[in-house]
Structure formats: C-alpha cells, structure tokens
Motif scaffolding. Structure first.
Motif, PDB file in Angstrom:
ATOM      1  N   ASP A   8      64.306 -84.710  52.686  1.00  7.39           N
ATOM      2  CA  ASP A   8      65.695 -84.456  53.056  1.00  7.39           C
ATOM      3  C   ASP A   8      66.590 -84.203  51.848  1.00  7.39           C
ATOM      4  O   ASP A   8      67.455 -83.356  51.886  1.00  7.39           O
ATOM      5  CB  ASP A   8      66.263 -85.620  53.880  1.00  7.39           C
ATOM      6  CG  ASP A   8      65.760 -85.594  55.314  1.00  7.39           C
ATOM      7  OD1 ASP A   8      65.579 -84.488  55.869  1.00  7.39           O
ATOM      8  OD2 ASP A   8      65.554 -86.673  55.895  1.00  7.39           O
ATOM      9  N   ALA A  32      58.262 -85.394  54.613  1.00  8.99           N
ATOM     10  CA  ALA A  32      58.821 -86.298  55.616  1.00  8.99           C
ATOM     11  C   ALA A  32      60.329 -86.105  55.605  1.00  8.99           C
ATOM     12  O   ALA A  32      60.979 -86.273  54.567  1.00  8.99           O
ATOM     13  CB  ALA A  32      58.465 -87.744  55.299  1.00  8.99           C
ATOM     14  N   ALA A  33      60.880 -85.718  56.756  1.00 10.52           N
ATOM     15  CA  ALA A  33      62.308 -85.431  56.831  1.00 10.52           C
ATOM     16  C   ALA A  33      62.763 -85.491  58.286  1.00 10.52           C
ATOM     17  O   ALA A  33      61.936 -85.482  59.202  1.00 10.52           O
ATOM     18  CB  ALA A  33      62.595 -84.059  56.251  1.00 10.52           C
ATOM     19  N   ASN A  34      64.082 -85.517  58.463  1.00 12.93           N
ATOM     20  CA  ASN A  34      64.595 -85.498  59.833  1.00 12.93           C
ATOM     21  C   ASN A  34      64.981 -84.086  60.263  1.00 12.93           C
ATOM     22  O   ASN A  34      65.588 -83.893  61.299  1.00 12.93           O
ATOM     23  CB  ASN A  34      65.770 -86.474  60.008  1.00 12.93           C
ATOM     24  CG  ASN A  34      66.948 -86.152  59.127  1.00 12.93           C
ATOM     25  OD1 ASN A  34      67.041 -85.061  58.574  1.00 12.93           O
ATOM     26  ND2 ASN A  34      67.849 -87.094  58.988  1.00 12.93           N
ATOM     27  N   ARG A  35      64.640 -83.111  59.434  1.00 10.10           N
ATOM     28  CA  ARG A  35      64.788 -81.708  59.805  1.00 10.10           C
ATOM     29  C   ARG A  35      63.542 -80.963  59.343  1.00 10.10           C
ATOM     30  O   ARG A  35      62.864 -81.382  58.408  1.00 10.10           O
ATOM     31  CB  ARG A  35      66.038 -81.095  59.194  1.00 10.10           C
ATOM     32  CG  ARG A  35      66.042 -81.080  57.689  1.00 10.10           C
ATOM     33  CD  ARG A  35      67.409 -80.617  57.147  1.00 10.10           C
ATOM     34  NE  ARG A  35      67.490 -80.854  55.724  1.00 10.10           N
ATOM     35  CZ  ARG A  35      67.268 -79.944  54.789  1.00 10.10           C
ATOM     36  NH1 ARG A  35      66.934 -78.712  55.147  1.00 10.10           N
ATOM     37  NH2 ARG A  35      67.362 -80.238  53.522  1.00 10.10           N
ATOM     38  N   GLU A  36      63.240 -79.884  60.017  1.00 13.14           N
ATOM     39  CA  GLU A  36      61.998 -79.167  59.729  1.00 13.14           C
ATOM     40  C   GLU A  36      62.165 -78.184  58.575  1.00 13.14           C
ATOM     41  O   GLU A  36      63.187 -77.538  58.429  1.00 13.14           O
ATOM     42  CB  GLU A  36      61.533 -78.406  60.974  1.00 13.14           C
ATOM     43  CG  GLU A  36      60.147 -77.848  60.837  1.00 13.14           C
ATOM     44  CD  GLU A  36      59.589 -77.385  62.159  1.00 13.14           C
ATOM     45  OE1 GLU A  36      58.405 -76.983  62.152  1.00 13.14           O
ATOM     46  OE2 GLU A  36      60.283 -77.416  63.178  1.00 13.14           O
ATOM     47  N   MET A  47      54.220 -81.122  58.011  1.00 11.72           N
ATOM     48  CA  MET A  47      55.608 -81.513  58.230  1.00 11.72           C
ATOM     49  C   MET A  47      55.627 -82.736  59.135  1.00 11.72           C
ATOM     50  O   MET A  47      55.153 -82.677  60.255  1.00 11.72           O
ATOM     51  CB  MET A  47      56.370 -80.354  58.884  1.00 11.72           C
ATOM     52  CG  MET A  47      57.839 -80.591  59.102  1.00 11.72           C
ATOM     53  SD  MET A  47      58.742 -80.610  57.562  1.00 11.72           S
ATOM     54  CE  MET A  47      59.736 -82.069  57.792  1.00 11.72           C
ATOM     55  N   LEU A  49      58.091 -84.683  61.010  1.00 14.16           N
ATOM     56  CA  LEU A  49      59.459 -84.675  61.490  1.00 14.16           C
ATOM     57  C   LEU A  49      59.801 -86.077  61.973  1.00 14.16           C
ATOM     58  O   LEU A  49      59.215 -86.577  62.935  1.00 14.16           O
ATOM     59  CB  LEU A  49      59.610 -83.646  62.611  1.00 14.16           C
ATOM     60  CG  LEU A  49      61.007 -83.222  62.976  1.00 14.16           C
ATOM     61  CD1 LEU A  49      61.767 -82.714  61.752  1.00 14.16           C
ATOM     62  CD2 LEU A  49      60.956 -82.133  64.032  1.00 14.16           C
ATOM     63  N   CYS A  50      60.723 -86.719  61.281  1.00 17.57           N
ATOM     64  CA  CYS A  50      61.074 -88.113  61.555  1.00 17.57           C
ATOM     65  C   CYS A  50      62.386 -88.168  62.321  1.00 17.57           C
ATOM     66  O   CYS A  50      63.166 -87.219  62.313  1.00 17.57           O
ATOM     67  CB  CYS A  50      61.215 -88.884  60.240  1.00 17.57           C
ATOM     68  SG  CYS A  50      59.708 -88.814  59.243  1.00 17.57           S
ATOM     69  N   ALA A  57      62.351 -91.472  57.578  1.00 16.16           N
ATOM     70  CA  ALA A  57      61.407 -90.767  56.693  1.00 16.16           C
ATOM     71  C   ALA A  57      60.808 -91.730  55.675  1.00 16.16           C
ATOM     72  O   ALA A  57      59.611 -91.668  55.382  1.00 16.16           O
ATOM     73  CB  ALA A  57      62.102 -89.600  55.994  1.00 16.16           C
ATOM     74  N   TYR A  60      58.169 -93.742  57.378  1.00 12.36           N
ATOM     75  CA  TYR A  60      56.977 -92.931  57.617  1.00 12.36           C
ATOM     76  C   TYR A  60      56.135 -92.837  56.349  1.00 12.36           C
ATOM     77  O   TYR A  60      54.916 -93.027  56.371  1.00 12.36           O
ATOM     78  CB  TYR A  60      57.359 -91.522  58.100  1.00 12.36           C
ATOM     79  CG  TYR A  60      56.149 -90.639  58.224  1.00 12.36           C
ATOM     80  CD1 TYR A  60      55.399 -90.631  59.401  1.00 12.36           C
ATOM     81  CD2 TYR A  60      55.696 -89.864  57.156  1.00 12.36           C
ATOM     82  CE1 TYR A  60      54.246 -89.857  59.507  1.00 12.36           C
ATOM     83  CE2 TYR A  60      54.549 -89.098  57.247  1.00 12.36           C
ATOM     84  CZ  TYR A  60      53.830 -89.099  58.425  1.00 12.36           C
ATOM     85  OH  TYR A  60      52.682 -88.354  58.520  1.00 12.36           O
TER      86      TYR A  60
END
Length: 179
Positions: A8, A32-36, A47, A49-50, A57, A60
């Motif tokens: 992120d 690891a991120a909350n957006r792709e 990817m 996606l958290c 993230a 994870y």
C-alpha cells in the motif's frame, strides 16, 4: 523462499525493481495490500488482496512469511545499553537460514517480523534487526511526541527520490544474490 511487499505504501519504483529481480531468479513475490496492483507485461507476482481494516496487510504478511531457524542468542544494544530480547542476526544469515524477505515501512510490523527471525528492510535500503529496531521505534515515538507538542511539523506525501531508490536497490541486490 518468498518476497513479501507491504504494497500500500511502497513506491512503484521499489515494487517494479523487486519484481524484475525476483522474476529473473524465479523467486515468488507477494504484494499484500487493500487495493489491487495489476502486473505490467512480463511481470509475475501474487496479489494478496487484504481487507480495509487496520493492519490487515500487516497481519497477512506476518501470518504467511517464514522466519529462519536459529538457536536464540540475545545481546545488549551497543548504543543504548539495554537488552532488546531479540537475537541479532544479519540479513545475510537470515536469508541463508531460509527466511523470507519482507519490504515494509511499518516499524511495528518490522518489530514483529524481527522477533520471528524474518529478513526485513524498508524501501530506503535499511535492514531492520534486533540491534536497531528498538532504537528506531523509540525515535519514532519521540518524533510523534514532538509533533503532538507542535515542535515539529510533518508534511504528508514526501516524495520518494532517486537517491533513496538507489540505496534500496543496492541493499536489495546484495541480499538477492543469496536467493
């Protein structure tokens, strides 16, 4: 071995460099991120996606990365004279002993990973170890206190420059030789 990126807040230059190096060595990379993030042509990575909740993230990465297997030996922090309670291993020792590599700016996540014996670095080429993580966290806490008192102003969104990227690439390339 895998490379995990706390994606992120990770600059695109760093993400692209890690993917390029790891793809050339057939090493798995996990963002690891909350957006792709969509790979560019010729890039291969996983990817994760958290959720949008705080530390999703981070959690994870912590739950899925693998630390090195060592007997514990603790030592005092030479600069401040207190025992961090964390064994001190070089990044090279960790990677040679099977640790995954994590790239993150998050000092609290870095502390958890250092305790798990994971090779951790930030996007400016600094490796987090049992020798420096407590000091860095203390400096961060003091900095936050100065900001709260109005003694220091922080500007959000400071730009990531070529010098910082060069320091990262140099450190990452040295450790990637061990993959």
């Amino acid at each position: 071995m895998k490379i995990f990126i706390d994606a992120d807040s990770c600059p695109a230059l760093v993400r692209n460099h890690v993917v390029k190096v790891s793809n050339s060595k057939s090493i798995a990379v996990v963002f690891a991120a909350n957006r792709e993030f969509v790979p560019e042509e010729g890039q291969f990575f996983e990817m994760a996606l958290c959720g949008a909740e705080k530390d999703a993230a981070d959690n994870y990465i912590f739950e899925n990365c693998k630390g090195a297997a060592f007997l514990e030996v603790t030592c005092a922090d030479e600069k401040y004279g207190y025992n961090s309670g964390v064994a001190v291993h070089s990044p090279e020792e960790l990677v040679k002993a099977g640790s995954d590599v994590v790239v993150t700016r998050d000092l609290l996540l870095a502390k958890r990973l250092v305790e798990k014996k994971v090779c951790v670095m930030n996007d400016r080429g600094t490796f987090f170890t049992g020798k420096n993580i407590d000091r860095l966290l203390k400096e961060r806490e003091e900095d936050l206190q100065y900001v709260a008192m109005g003694l220091v102003k922080h500007t959000k969104g400071s730009s990531y420059n070529k010098k910082e990227f060069a320091a990262f690439a140099n450190s990452f390339d040295k450790i990637s030789i061990l993959f």
